[in-house]
Design an enzyme around this catalytic site. Structure first.
Site, mmCIF file in Angstrom:
data_model
loop_
_atom_site.group_PDB
_atom_site.id
_atom_site.type_symbol
_atom_site.label_atom_id
_atom_site.label_comp_id
_atom_site.label_asym_id
_atom_site.label_seq_id
_atom_site.Cartn_x
_atom_site.Cartn_y
_atom_site.Cartn_z
ATOM 1 N N ASP A 267 45.230 35.940 36.723
ATOM 2 C CA ASP A 267 46.481 35.478 36.093
ATOM 3 C C ASP A 267 47.473 35.056 37.176
ATOM 4 O O ASP A 267 47.188 35.166 38.361
ATOM 5 C CB ASP A 267 47.064 36.576 35.185
ATOM 6 C CG ASP A 267 47.399 37.859 35.954
ATOM 7 O OD1 ASP A 267 46.682 38.169 36.922
ATOM 8 O OD2 ASP A 267 48.371 38.540 35.602
ATOM 9 N N HIS B 191 36.588 35.872 36.367
ATOM 10 C CA HIS B 191 37.729 35.487 35.510
ATOM 11 C C HIS B 191 38.906 35.048 36.385
ATOM 12 O O HIS B 191 39.482 35.846 37.132
ATOM 13 C CB HIS B 191 38.129 36.690 34.658
ATOM 14 C CG HIS B 191 39.289 36.419 33.756
ATOM 15 N ND1 HIS B 191 39.157 35.785 32.535
ATOM 16 C CD2 HIS B 191 40.605 36.682 33.894
ATOM 17 C CE1 HIS B 191 40.338 35.682 31.965
ATOM 18 N NE2 HIS B 191 41.235 36.217 32.764
ATOM 19 N N ASP C 224 28.395 38.145 34.482
ATOM 20 C CA ASP C 224 29.100 37.158 35.314
ATOM 21 C C ASP C 224 29.553 35.992 34.444
ATOM 22 O O ASP C 224 29.035 34.881 34.553
ATOM 23 C CB ASP C 224 28.187 36.682 36.452
ATOM 24 C CG ASP C 224 28.925 35.733 37.399
ATOM 25 O OD1 ASP C 224 30.174 35.795 37.441
ATOM 26 O OD2 ASP C 224 28.255 34.922 38.067
ATOM 27 N N GLU D 72 36.843 40.247 36.747
ATOM 28 C CA GLU D 72 38.027 39.580 37.270
ATOM 29 C C GLU D 72 38.027 39.690 38.798
ATOM 30 O O GLU D 72 37.189 40.379 39.389
ATOM 31 C CB GLU D 72 39.300 40.198 36.665
ATOM 32 C CG GLU D 72 40.522 39.332 36.928
ATOM 33 C CD GLU D 72 41.699 39.562 35.991
ATOM 34 O OE1 GLU D 72 41.561 40.321 35.020
ATOM 35 O OE2 GLU D 72 42.762 38.958 36.249
HETATM 36 O O1 9MR Z 1 43.287 46.738 37.743
HETATM 37 C C1 9MR Z 1 44.010 47.165 36.602
HETATM 38 C C2 9MR Z 1 43.300 48.344 35.988
HETATM 39 O O2 9MR Z 1 43.322 49.448 36.868
HETATM 40 C C3 9MR Z 1 43.968 48.706 34.659
HETATM 41 O O3 9MR Z 1 43.199 49.696 34.018
HETATM 42 C C4 9MR Z 1 44.066 47.463 33.773
HETATM 43 C C5 9MR Z 1 44.754 47.738 32.444
HETATM 44 O O4 9MR Z 1 46.084 48.082 32.610
HETATM 45 O O5 9MR Z 1 44.772 46.446 34.432
HETATM 46 C C6 9MR Z 1 44.155 46.020 35.623
HETATM 47 O O6 9MR Z 1 44.996 45.106 36.220
HETATM 48 C C7 9MR Z 1 45.091 43.795 35.689
HETATM 49 C C8 9MR Z 1 46.570 43.503 35.525
HETATM 50 O O7 9MR Z 1 47.107 44.306 34.513
HETATM 51 C C9 9MR Z 1 46.875 42.044 35.277
HETATM 52 N N1 9MR Z 1 46.257 41.216 36.285
HETATM 53 C C10 9MR Z 1 44.822 41.410 36.350
HETATM 54 C C11 9MR Z 1 44.495 42.840 36.711
HETATM 55 C C12 9MR Z 1 42.992 43.054 36.901
HETATM 56 O O8 9MR Z 1 42.290 42.971 35.718
#
Ligand code: 9MR
Length: 769
Positions: free
Chosen positions: A350, A678, A726, A735
């Site tokens: 993102d 992602h 993947d 991601e």
């Molecule tokens: O890496 C984060 C993980 O530890 C959390 O469980 C999750 C849900 O809150 O969010 C992950 O972080 C994401 C973030 O909220 C938005 N950008 C992408 C991150 C990786 O997926």
């Protein structure tokens, strides 16, 4: 209308399938499953989409749209994507429709990208003013099908009218994701160090030891031995044997391990295996920079792109970002200013920028550099100036510090200015006010951005990272070092005055993730530790030794991460020179933490440095493993004991292909590697004009909770190592993020410093200062 989504998929189906235990054809009728999400419109209109400017209205419990007068049926569509089907299989579509006059509409089921030889279903349905229910069956073609298909109600070509759809159901056997796991002999596909450990895992139901041989590309046998049966591995559910060929120490190219009929992917035995990975993993950060054009001459031509979020349309930019709209959880907080928060790194797939995650990522780059100042086994010069592809190359400053500075300066901009409420605290994050779709270049993001309420966690992150930076830039750029220390002490004091301003889960609904954290004792410990190590001052020392975490066990098998950072404090207290009175005890605690991890690793048949306490793999498990390797590597730096160096390298084997999926999770490394992660801009699988993630990008990896719709539907019931695909849509398992690549960068740098792996053969003297 409410309809329960029902599933009859056998638990652990994926595991059974991959082991070759396909149910016999005709043995039992295939399970039926509802494939659509929210076909009853009880949960708003998502994930249904519309085009032609039609706004879905679900106020009557149906999906109603005002269809414009367009020429073609496909000029006005209501549809749902991300449907996966089995080939040569019957499916049933049922829906209820009405219109404000009699019209003909077209239900269509087809590949989303139009490939695959046309539609599986195309019908013309007459719809009148009374709601009528229609059912069609169709059989999918007997060929490999695309995994992303769409159901569309093509509503155009009939003049302007209002259409309402409801109770849409598409049932049939669920798609079976059967990954190609490659050869049964699982190896580090990038290769092994000549004098390092060399282990592989064989997936086999044989109960007796099996003969293995190491063979050259021409088939010459270079070494041989027998495997060791290890029973059923709990993380994969597979019967496995271990295989050790460490006794072979000569450099070699394209060799394979052969067990019975199975021949591994080819790999090298070479002292250079980790040299490029160190710089590639670090270069990831340059192409993730916000607020600057990415220079193709630096990053590689395919990664060139315009600057993101600098206020050039359609971006609304990060130059003057206001505070978010008030919400009940904010307790009346708001702000009357805007901030210029340009720069920094995008977090992940993102376009958000989050201080806590940027903090740990920045710190790990700083730490990779700081390690080279104090550890005994380092390749001097490998992380100095002119070692990475960054625009600041040749400026007299180590490139990795230049890269870290890019995000550190952004973090400084997130601090609440003097004279404003909560001055000195740090805004938790800045991101779009609504989620955007994929693909989307940073420069093409049209959404407004907002600053989110300051948090104690973000404030302490800045305090910790800026304090670390202050000691590293002290000689290189004293005025920057002063600025960092000033920001750090201000932040630390502000966090002390507001010790419980927490970022809640509720602030992660729209446009960005929450990074929620309501336990900041670890952040206080970390910030105090870094401030103490930088200043040597007594009050910070007292805060360190008074912290309940100072005596606590901070190294857990789950691995540290952005929300649990006490380990970062402990590691730095152990390795960065100081007069801390109980420094020896601190050092012993790191070694004890590493010993537990190594003991657990010995029980893991794939050599992973990860045995989560609840047996479930976490979001970003690959990074949890890497962070455990940081602890183990630090024990090596403290003791010079070979077992820790061996352990780190074996941990890397898992990431580079020695896992049940036979998948290297690092882009560009190995024979079969993740490359559809992602991301909105490394989104080649959605737009061929875009690149894949750059070499050296690590995927989040298996995640038992499979929260996204694709992994959730395809991997239901998966055992931990199988919870990965993947696919660019599978954001919970695939991601990319800055904090995961920073763990990789740290560990790759450690591994590269091991040279040919001699330190794995003979423990060295303990030289750490
Ligand atoms: O890496 C984060 C993980 O530890 C959390 O469980 C999750 C849900 O809150 O969010 C992950 O972080 C994401 C973030 O909220 C938005 N950008 C992408 C991150 C990786 O997926």
């Amino acid at each position: 209308m409410v309809r329960t989504r029902w599933r009859t998929v056998a638990p652990f189906l994926v595991v059974l399938m991959s082991a070759g235990a396909l149910p016999a054809v005709g043995a039992a009728p295939p399970e039926q499953e509802e494939l659509l999400i929210n076909g009853t419109f009880d949960a708003g209109s998502k994930p249904w989409w519309t085009n032609a400017g039609m706004t879905p209205d679900v106020s009557t419990g149906e999906l109603c749209v005002d269809v414009p007068d367009v020429a073609d049926p496909w000029g006005a569509i209501a549809g749902q994507n991300d449907l996966a089907f089995r080939p040569a299989t019957e499916y049933t579509l049922t829906f209820t429709a009405r219109a404000d006059r009699e019209v003909t509409i077209r239900p269509v089921v087809q590949p989303t990208d139009g490939s695959g030889g046309g539609a599986y279903l195309t019908r013309s349905t007459t719809v009148g003013t009374a709601a009528t229910t229609t059912t069609y069956t169709f059989v999918t073609p007997d060929q490999e099908l695309p995994v992303n298909n769409t159901l569309q109600f093509q509503l155009g070509g009939a003049g302007a009218y209002t259409a309402c759809l409801d109770d849409i159901s598409l049932t049939g056997p669920p798609y079976q994701h059967v990954p190609d796991t490659g050869p049964a002999v699982k190896v580090n596909q990038a290769g092994y160090l000549p004098r390092g450990p060399k282990a592989a895992t064989v997936v086999t139901s044989a109960t007796e030891p099996q003969k293995w041989s190491l063979q050259s590309a021409a088939g010459t046998v270079l070494g041989q031995g027998t495997t060791t049966p290890r029973g059923t591995d709990p993380s994969s559910g597979e019967p496995v044997h271990g295989l050790d060929f460490s006794s072979y120490t000569k450099p070699a190219r394209d060799v394979r391990l052969v067990v019975g009929d199975a021949s591994s992917h080819p790999f090298d035995i070479d002292a250079d295996i980790y040299q490029d990975l160190r710089s590639d993993a670090m270069r990831f950060f340059y192409t993730n920079r916000s607020g600057t054009a990415i220079d193709g001459a630096v990053a590689g031509p395919e990664y060139a792109r315009p600057a993101g979020h600098v206020g050039v349309a359609p971006n609304q930019g990060d130059r003057a970002v206001p505070c978010q709209e008030p919400a009940p959880w904010m307790d009346g907080w708001t702000c009357d200013y805007t901030l210029d928060v340009t720069g920094g790194w995008y977090d992940a797939g993102d376009h958000g920028k989050y201080v806590v995650n940027g903090g740990i990522a920045t710190h790990q780059l700083l730490s990779a550099y700081e390690r080279t100042l104090h550890a005994a086994v380092v390749d001097d010069g490998a992380l100095t100036d002119s070692t990475l592809n960054v625009p600041e190359r040749d400026n007299g400053v180590p490139d990795i510090l230049d890269e870290a500075r890019w995000n550190l300066e952004f973090m400084l901009k997130m601090q609440v200015p003097e004279g404003k409420p909560l001055a000195g605290m740090v805004h938790h994050k800045v991101h779009d006010v609504e989620w955007t779709g994929l693909p989307l270049l940073p420069s093409a993001d049209p959404k407004a951005r907002a600053l989110h309420r300051p948090s104690t966690a973000a404030t302490l992150n800045l305090a910790a990272v800026a304090a670390t930076g202050a000691r590293l830039w002290r000689d290189l750029d004293p005025s920057f070092a002063d600025e960092l220390l000033d920001a750090s002490t201000t932040a630390y004091a502000a966090a002390g005055a507001h010790p419980a301003l927490f970022a809640p889960r509720a602030d992660g609904e729209s446009g960005g993730g929450p990074y929620a954290d309501s336990d900041v004792e670890d952040e206080f410990y970390w910030a105090a530790a870094e401030l103490y190590l930088t200043t040597g001052s007594a009050p910070y020392q007292r805060d360190v030794t008074d912290s309940p975490l100072h005596q606590a066990e901070v190294f857990s098998p789950d691995g540290f991460y952005w929300g649990s950072v006490a380990a970062l404090a402990r590691l730095d207290l152990a390795t960065v020179p100081s007069r801390l009175p109980d420094r020896d005890r601190v050092r012993r605690s790191v070694v004890a933490g590493a010993d537990l991890l190594v003991t657990l690793q010995e029980r893991e048949a794939f050599g992973q440095t990860y045995t989560p306490s609840d047996g479930r793999y976490a979001w970003g498990s690959n990074s949890s493993m890497l962070n455990n390797q940081v602890v183990i590597a630090t024990a090596f730096d403290l003791t010079g004991h070979k077992k820790y160096a061996r352990s780190v390298l074996e941990g890397l084997d898992y990431l580079l292909g020695r896992n049940v999926l036979g998948m290297s999770y690092i882009t560009g490394y190995g024979t079969v590697y993740a490359h559809n992660q992602h991301s909105r801009w490394y989104a080649q699988s959605l737009d061929p004009a875009l690149p894949t993630p750059p070499r050296g990008t690590v995927a989040g990896g298996p995640n038992s909770s499979i929260q996204d719709p694709v992994s959730g539907a395809w991997l239901e019931g998966c055992l931990p190592q199988w919870c990965y695909v993947d696919d660019i849509r599978a954001w919970a398992v695939n991601e990319i993020t800055i904090n995961w690549n920073s763990s990789l960068a740290w560990v790759a740098s450690f591994a590269a410093d091991l040279g040919d792996g001699s330190a794995c053969r003979k423990s060295g003297p303990h030289k750490q200062r």
